[in-house]
Design a protein around this motif. Structure first.
Motif, PDB file in Angstrom:
ATOM      1  N   SER A 177       0.813  -1.218   0.000  1.00 27.60           N
ATOM      2  CA  SER A 177       0.000   0.000   0.000  1.00 27.60           C
ATOM      3  C   SER A 177       0.844   1.264   0.000  1.00 27.60           C
ATOM      4  CB  SER A 177      -0.931   0.016   1.217  1.00 27.60           C
ATOM      5  OG  SER A 177      -0.183   0.103   2.415  1.00 27.60           O
ATOM      6  N   ARG A 178       2.135   1.139   0.305  1.00 26.36           N
ATOM      7  CA  ARG A 178       3.001   2.318   0.302  1.00 26.36           C
ATOM      8  C   ARG A 178       3.425   2.711  -1.109  1.00 26.36           C
ATOM      9  NH1 ARG A 178       4.201   3.418   5.445  1.00 26.36           N
ATOM     10  NH2 ARG A 178       5.757   4.950   4.876  1.00 26.36           N
ATOM     11  N   SER A 179       3.131   1.838  -2.080  1.00 24.98           N
ATOM     12  CA  SER A 179       3.469   2.168  -3.459  1.00 24.98           C
ATOM     13  C   SER A 179       2.453   3.157  -4.018  1.00 24.98           C
ATOM     14  CB  SER A 179       3.479   0.910  -4.328  1.00 24.98           C
ATOM     15  OG  SER A 179       3.578   1.260  -5.692  1.00 24.98           O
ATOM     16  N   PRO A 180       2.899   4.258  -4.624  1.00 27.40           N
ATOM     17  CA  PRO A 180       1.960   5.231  -5.188  1.00 27.40           C
ATOM     18  C   PRO A 180       1.283   4.746  -6.464  1.00 27.40           C
ATOM     19  CG  PRO A 180       4.216   5.881  -5.684  1.00 27.40           C
ATOM     20  CD  PRO A 180       4.312   4.692  -4.770  1.00 27.40           C
ATOM     21  N   ASN A 181       1.768   3.629  -7.029  1.00 25.38           N
ATOM     22  CA  ASN A 181       1.228   3.153  -8.305  1.00 25.38           C
ATOM     23  C   ASN A 181       0.272   1.970  -8.158  1.00 25.38           C
ATOM     24  OD1 ASN A 181       2.805   5.060  -9.652  1.00 25.38           O
ATOM     25  ND2 ASN A 181       4.553   3.670  -9.732  1.00 25.38           N
TER      26      ASN A 181
ATOM     27  N   ALA B  59       6.297   0.858   9.353  1.00 29.51           N
ATOM     28  CA  ALA B  59       5.073   1.610   9.596  1.00 29.51           C
ATOM     29  C   ALA B  59       4.306   1.144  10.814  1.00 29.51           C
ATOM     30  CB  ALA B  59       4.155   1.507   8.370  1.00 29.51           C
ATOM     31  N   MET B  60       4.629  -0.048  11.341  1.00 31.58           N
ATOM     32  CA  MET B  60       3.852  -0.554  12.473  1.00 31.58           C
ATOM     33  C   MET B  60       4.732  -0.918  13.664  1.00 31.58           C
ATOM     34  SD  MET B  60       0.624  -2.748  11.120  1.00 31.58           S
ATOM     35  CE  MET B  60      -0.771  -1.923  10.384  1.00 31.58           C
ATOM     36  N   THR B  61       5.417  -2.056  13.582  1.00 38.41           N
ATOM     37  CA  THR B  61       6.188  -2.538  14.714  1.00 38.41           C
ATOM     38  C   THR B  61       7.314  -3.440  14.233  1.00 38.41           C
ATOM     39  OG1 THR B  61       6.081  -3.755  16.813  1.00 38.41           O
ATOM     40  CG2 THR B  61       4.648  -4.527  15.033  1.00 38.41           C
ATOM     41  N   THR B  62       8.365  -3.519  15.041  1.00 39.04           N
ATOM     42  CA  THR B  62       9.462  -4.444  14.745  1.00 39.04           C
ATOM     43  C   THR B  62       9.386  -5.671  15.631  1.00 39.04           C
ATOM     44  OG1 THR B  62      10.863  -3.238  16.322  1.00 39.04           O
ATOM     45  CG2 THR B  62      10.998  -2.596  13.993  1.00 39.04           C
ATOM     46  N   ASP B  63       8.341  -5.763  16.465  1.00 37.39           N
ATOM     47  CA  ASP B  63       8.194  -6.870  17.414  1.00 37.39           C
ATOM     48  C   ASP B  63       7.151  -7.850  16.890  1.00 37.39           C
ATOM     49  OD1 ASP B  63       7.073  -8.386  19.733  1.00 37.39           O
ATOM     50  OD2 ASP B  63       8.588  -7.241  20.834  1.00 37.39           O
TER      51      ASP B  63
ATOM     52  N   ALA C 269       1.949   2.315  17.025  1.00 38.70           N
ATOM     53  CA  ALA C 269       0.958   3.377  16.815  1.00 38.70           C
ATOM     54  C   ALA C 269      -0.432   2.837  16.486  1.00 38.70           C
ATOM     55  CB  ALA C 269       1.432   4.312  15.707  1.00 38.70           C
ATOM     56  N   MET C 270      -0.509   1.861  15.573  1.00 41.29           N
ATOM     57  CA  MET C 270      -1.821   1.376  15.154  1.00 41.29           C
ATOM     58  C   MET C 270      -2.525   0.593  16.250  1.00 41.29           C
ATOM     59  SD  MET C 270      -3.024   2.563  12.455  1.00 41.29           S
ATOM     60  CE  MET C 270      -4.454   1.487  12.361  1.00 41.29           C
ATOM     61  N   ALA C 271      -1.774  -0.004  17.154  1.00 44.06           N
ATOM     62  CA  ALA C 271      -2.412  -0.681  18.288  1.00 44.06           C
ATOM     63  C   ALA C 271      -3.098   0.346  19.185  1.00 44.06           C
ATOM     64  CB  ALA C 271      -1.380  -1.481  19.070  1.00 44.06           C
ATOM     65  N   HIS C 272      -2.406   1.466  19.458  1.00 41.31           N
ATOM     66  CA  HIS C 272      -3.041   2.555  20.212  1.00 41.31           C
ATOM     67  C   HIS C 272      -4.272   3.061  19.472  1.00 41.31           C
ATOM     68  CE1 HIS C 272       0.058   3.107  23.303  1.00 41.31           C
ATOM     69  NE2 HIS C 272       0.982   2.962  22.354  1.00 41.31           N
ATOM     70  N   ALA C 273      -4.126   3.248  18.160  1.00 42.79           N
ATOM     71  CA  ALA C 273      -5.216   3.803  17.370  1.00 42.79           C
ATOM     72  C   ALA C 273      -6.440   2.896  17.372  1.00 42.79           C
ATOM     73  CB  ALA C 273      -4.748   4.049  15.936  1.00 42.79           C
ATOM     74  N   ARG C 274      -6.207   1.587  17.271  1.00 44.92           N
ATOM     75  CA  ARG C 274      -7.329   0.651  17.236  1.00 44.92           C
ATOM     76  C   ARG C 274      -8.090   0.630  18.560  1.00 44.92           C
ATOM     77  NH1 ARG C 274      -9.642  -1.172  12.571  1.00 44.92           N
ATOM     78  NH2 ARG C 274      -8.038  -1.308  10.970  1.00 44.92           N
ATOM     79  N   ILE C 275      -7.372   0.796  19.666  1.00 42.18           N
ATOM     80  CA  ILE C 275      -8.060   0.888  20.959  1.00 42.18           C
ATOM     81  C   ILE C 275      -8.945   2.127  20.971  1.00 42.18           C
ATOM     82  CG2 ILE C 275      -7.735   1.293  23.426  1.00 42.18           C
ATOM     83  CD1 ILE C 275      -5.254  -0.454  23.311  1.00 42.18           C
ATOM     84  N   GLY C 276      -8.385   3.245  20.502  1.00 42.26           N
ATOM     85  CA  GLY C 276      -9.174   4.472  20.450  1.00 42.26           C
ATOM     86  C   GLY C 276     -10.391   4.341  19.567  1.00 42.26           C
ATOM     87  N   TYR C 277     -10.223   3.680  18.423  1.00 41.29           N
ATOM     88  CA  TYR C 277     -11.344   3.465  17.510  1.00 41.29           C
ATOM     89  C   TYR C 277     -12.440   2.633  18.190  1.00 41.29           C
ATOM     90  CZ  TYR C 277     -14.066   1.310  13.785  1.00 41.29           C
ATOM     91  OH  TYR C 277     -15.110   0.848  13.011  1.00 41.29           O
TER      92      TYR C 277
ATOM     93  N   LEU D   3       3.078   5.597  10.844  1.00 48.05           N
ATOM     94  CA  LEU D   3       1.772   5.385  10.236  1.00 48.05           C
ATOM     95  C   LEU D   3       1.837   5.621   8.739  1.00 48.05           C
ATOM     96  CD1 LEU D   3      -0.420   7.380  12.792  1.00 48.05           C
ATOM     97  CD2 LEU D   3      -0.276   4.895  12.617  1.00 48.05           C
ATOM     98  N   THR D   4       1.026   4.878   7.993  1.00 47.35           N
ATOM     99  CA  THR D   4       0.868   5.158   6.561  1.00 47.35           C
ATOM    100  C   THR D   4      -0.066   6.354   6.405  1.00 47.35           C
ATOM    101  OG1 THR D   4      -1.070   3.734   6.319  1.00 47.35           O
ATOM    102  CG2 THR D   4       1.091   2.691   6.065  1.00 47.35           C
ATOM    103  N   GLN D   5      -0.112   6.898   5.206  1.00 48.76           N
ATOM    104  CA  GLN D   5      -1.000   8.034   4.962  1.00 48.76           C
ATOM    105  C   GLN D   5      -2.459   7.653   5.211  1.00 48.76           C
ATOM    106  OE1 GLN D   5      -1.680   9.289   0.892  1.00 48.76           O
ATOM    107  NE2 GLN D   5      -1.565  11.444   1.477  1.00 48.76           N
ATOM    108  N   LEU D   6      -2.847   6.461   4.770  1.00 45.17           N
ATOM    109  CA  LEU D   6      -4.219   6.019   4.989  1.00 45.17           C
ATOM    110  C   LEU D   6      -4.513   5.890   6.476  1.00 45.17           C
ATOM    111  CD1 LEU D   6      -6.956   4.990   4.028  1.00 45.17           C
ATOM    112  CD2 LEU D   6      -5.938   2.716   3.757  1.00 45.17           C
ATOM    113  N   ASP D   7      -3.558   5.328   7.224  1.00 48.17           N
ATOM    114  CA  ASP D   7      -3.747   5.214   8.673  1.00 48.17           C
ATOM    115  C   ASP D   7      -3.948   6.587   9.302  1.00 48.17           C
ATOM    116  OD1 ASP D   7      -3.476   2.467   8.620  1.00 48.17           O
ATOM    117  OD2 ASP D   7      -1.320   2.512   9.009  1.00 48.17           O
TER     118      ASP D   7
END
Length: 760
Positions: free
Chosen positions: A199-203, A312-316, A353-361, A387-391
């Motif tokens: 998804s990070r590809s612009p094409n 964009a997410m985690t290294t773990d 970041a997205m784990a925090h975001a999903r809890i908030g959502y 985060l990705t742009q979409l995220d």
């Protein structure tokens, strides 16, 4: 296909318009449901050919599990609409033990041209203009064609590709070729990692994990393992140009990952990558490399850097495992379990970041607890470099909802739609938010645009039904609910949506039948239990209503939901005249939810309980703001309560202003009372009987079975001395409530009047 050259067919006195989705016989238009009309279009465009039932079901229902009886009923409805005779058919001939053939021959002069696509704005307001696909794909007039042309997904994909210049990629769940069930999470996890990287590809445009679930669910396939032909079929139906499949195999401590890219149209292999992770913790890095190589092979930029899930997410890996499992739980609407898993992910990687975001959502949007969702979303913002742009755009929308800034949330979703046109959830969420803003036409428009992207999106039809219902467009609400049900015949919520649409129109027997069907599929479906309880109250079956509210209280887990049921139980007892039982239920409600006030305040006003009015009015004035599962709650009930308070102190003009305002807000068809009669009741109290009668008549025109409407109309007639009309309406009321509990005060009053009434 011939439909590209011809939009209208005329056969004798029958005219079939594919663009409008209509059938006319003579001068009369005959209504056909969406799928039934699609069957007609399919038969018509393949006329002269013997079509098997299996072929018709496959091409019309797109792999939804449908029995032959559904098709047979559709053909029966078509024959009725066309005036056809099974013994001497003019249109459809049955091929015994096989299928059908369309034998009608269109008139030669009926050639037409397909409807031209016209651009229009998604929103009428000057402030919020939706630039969908660069402003070129907003084609509302094409929606009817999308309903009736088979395999329209490929058409929408071509439109999107022309406007964005991007290929669409779908990544199937990976196949677990090892026997280790502990690694099953990688089936969806690896697919999600690839989605993040590609998804990070612009094409390239990538089908999201949520959409992937939808397509697999529609195919009636197990997501654990899909053969290539089935995967290609799903990919084609999704409108994707490239299919990526994959597998993984444990080799001692190592894990081998294979990924293959196929041309969806031809099935040709386009790319193949294999990598081996020496340690489990290296999986994230390895999958990033695979995604980079696939992007380059599939037309992405040769200069892109390998910054996928690990960047964009985690290294773990452990954190990602919990995150992936949480997304599965959230997809299945198990919010509590999802949050627990996300918290575990954060414990392993506090900067996920997205784990925090999903809890908030989950808190702010899914559950409507706006205040609780703010902190985790703010933490996600602080980690925005991961985060990705979409995220980021999604989190902007979620955070706006958490702050009850619904216009800002709509703007973020509009941007998602413009930049990521395949994200159908953005259309759905935007439509829901616009409904909350009571911008009904705008909500309908954006939901219909979502259907251009995915004509079989059941959630879009569900949202359309609710939008039409709340704007009193009841026939359209029922039609959309029926389409939702056709797409999700085994989903109890589909029956519940149809039931609510029928109930709002006043078709109470049919509504109850649909609630019963929902509960046959899932006996513990608490939403249907609650709505059926409301229906029972609204038809005078008070004892049964109380039993169902008690059942709902047993099924739900949160104290807030249990308190909600107790408030409704209190209201039923109050309407029966059981004051002590009503007050006891309110006391229990307060213990479970100290912030609850609405039912208690309404009862206090009717009782003239000054102390309770003062205490509960303070809660009304200081009530904490929340969202209604991600949209602005209706202001109708608050306006009704404030109107009653003004009437209680004798402020006539303020009271009427509030009651008129209440009717401008969304009706509460899903609650114990929609309060459509609040203004009329106030006019009776003010002895303005002529205006009250006009209001009650207005209500009866759109719902002849609205609770107590005929009783109150009779009461008004009695007050004005029109005993004939009073008797007529009291009889109508008793007849419509003939199964009701006999102790209901209104039943008693109506019977008392009729016993003493002598016809002139």
């Amino acid at each position: 296909m011939e439909s590209e050259k011809r939009a209208t067919y005329k056969i004798g006195n029958v005219e079939i318009d594919l663009a409008k989705g209509t059938v006319r016989r003579g001068v009369a238009e005959v209504h056909l449901r969406h799928k039934t009309f699609t069957v007609l279009a399919y038969l018509l465009e393949n006329r002269g050919r013997d079509l098997s039932k299996d072929d018709i079901i496959r091409d019309v229902w797109h792999d939804t599990a449908v029995v032959d009886d559904v098709l047979v009923q559709s053909v029966t409805d078509i024959r009725r609409a066309l005036g056809d005779d099974t013994k001497q058919p003019r249109f459809i001939k049955t091929i015994p033990k096989f299928g059908y053939r369309f034998i009608g021959e269109p008139d030669a002069e009926a050639n037409g041209t397909p409807p031209k696509h016209s651009s229009s704005s998604a929103f009428n307001g000057n402030r919020n203009r939706l630039i969908l696909l660069g402003g070129a794909i907003i084609v509302i007039s094409a929606l009817t064609a999308a309903f009736v042309i088979p395999r329209v997904w490929n058409n929408s994909s071509e439109v999107i590709t022309r406007q964005t210049g991007k290929k669409t990629v779908i990544v199937m769940f990976f196949d677990n070729q090892t026997r280790d069930e502990d690694l099953n999470w990688l089936r969806e996890g690896l697919a999600d990692m690839l989605i993040a990287g590609i998804s990070r590809s612009p094409n390239l445009t990538v089908v999201s994990r949520v959409q992937l679930h939808t397509f697999i669910d529609r195919s009636s396939s197990e997501s654990t393992s899909l053969a290539l032909p089935k995967a290609l079929e799903i990919a084609r139906r999704s409108g994707s140009h490239v299919l990526i499949t994959g597998s993984f195999l444990r080799l001692g401590e190592k894990l081998r990952i294979d990924a293959h890219g196929y041309d969806t149209a031809t099935g040709d292999l386009l790319a193949s990558e294999t990598l081996t992770a020496d340690k489990p913790d290296l999986i994230l890095t390895e999958i990033d490399l695979i995604s980079l190589k696939l992007v380059r092979r599939l037309g992405g930029s040769q200069n892109e850097e390998p910054r996928g899930v690990s960047g964009a997410m985690t290294t773990d890996l452990g954190a990602y495992r919990y995150y992936s499992l949480a997304v599965e739980k959230a997809h299945a609407l198990h919010s509590d379990e999802a949050i627990r898993l996300l918290e575990r992910a954060i414990a392993l990687d506090p900067e996920f970041a997205m784990a925090h975001a999903r809890i908030g959502y989950t808190y702010a949007v899914a559950e409507g607890n706006a205040e609780k969702g703010k902190a985790p979303l703010e933490r996600a913002f602080q980690l925005s470099d991961r985060l990705t742009q979409l995220d980021r755009l999604n989190i902007n929308a979620w955070y706006a909802i958490a702050n009850l800034d619904y216009p800002a949330a709509i703007e973020s979703l509009q941007e998602i739609i413009a930049k990521y046109p395949l994200e159908t959830e953005a259309y759905w969420r935007s439509g829901r938010l616009l409904l909350g803003e009571e911008r009904y036409d705008d909500a309908v428009n954006v939901l219909k645009q979502g259907l251009l992207v995915d004509p079989d999106d059941k959630d879009m039809y569900n949202a359309l039904s609710v939008t039409y219902r709340d704007s009193h467009r009841h026939q359209e609400a029922i039609a959309m609910a029926e389409r939702y049900l056709l797409l999700a015949p085994n989903e109890p919520n589909a029956f519940d949506t149809l039931a609510l649409a029928l109930q709002a129109k006043g078709d109470l027997l049919q509504a109850e039948e649909q609630y019963r069907k929902a509960l046959e599929i899932q006996p513990n479906f608490d939403v249907a239990v609650l709505h059926l309880a409301n229906l029972k109250f609204q038809t005078g079956l008070y004892s049964e209503a109380i039993r169902l509210y008690e059942r709902y209280s047993e099924l739900v887990r949160s104290n807030g939901d249990k308190a909600w049921a107790l408030g409704r139980i209190a209201w039923v007892h109050w309407r029966l005249g059981n004051t002590n039982k009503a007050l006891a239920a309110l006391e229990k409600e307060q213990k479970l939810d100290p912030n609850a006030f609405s039912i208690g305040l309404l009862i206090a006003i009717e009782r003239g309980d000054l102390a309770s009015i003062a205490r509960l009015r303070q809660r009304l004035d200081t009530q904490s703001k929340s969202s209604e599962r991600g949209l602005r709650p209706s202001k109708r009930l608050e306006a009704v309560i404030r109107g009653k308070l003004a009437l209680f102190v004798g402020d006539r003009s303020t009271a009427l202003s509030y009651f008129n305002d209440a009717l401008r807000h969304r009706p509460l068809f899903w609650d114990i009372a929609a309060h459509e009669d609040a203004l009329a009741d106030a006019l009776v109290q003010l002895e303005e009987y002529t205006d009250a009668a006009i209001e009650y008549e207005r209500i009866i025109t759109f719902n002849p079975n609205y609770p107590f409407a005929t009783f109150k109309l009779a009461h008004v007639a009695e007050k004005t001395g029109d005993r004939v009309k009073a008797a007529e309406n009291y009889r109508r009321f008793i007849e419509s409530w003939k199964e009701a509990d006999t102790a209901i005060p209104e039943i008693v009053a109506a019977k008392r009047f009729l016993r003493g009434y002598k016809a002139p």
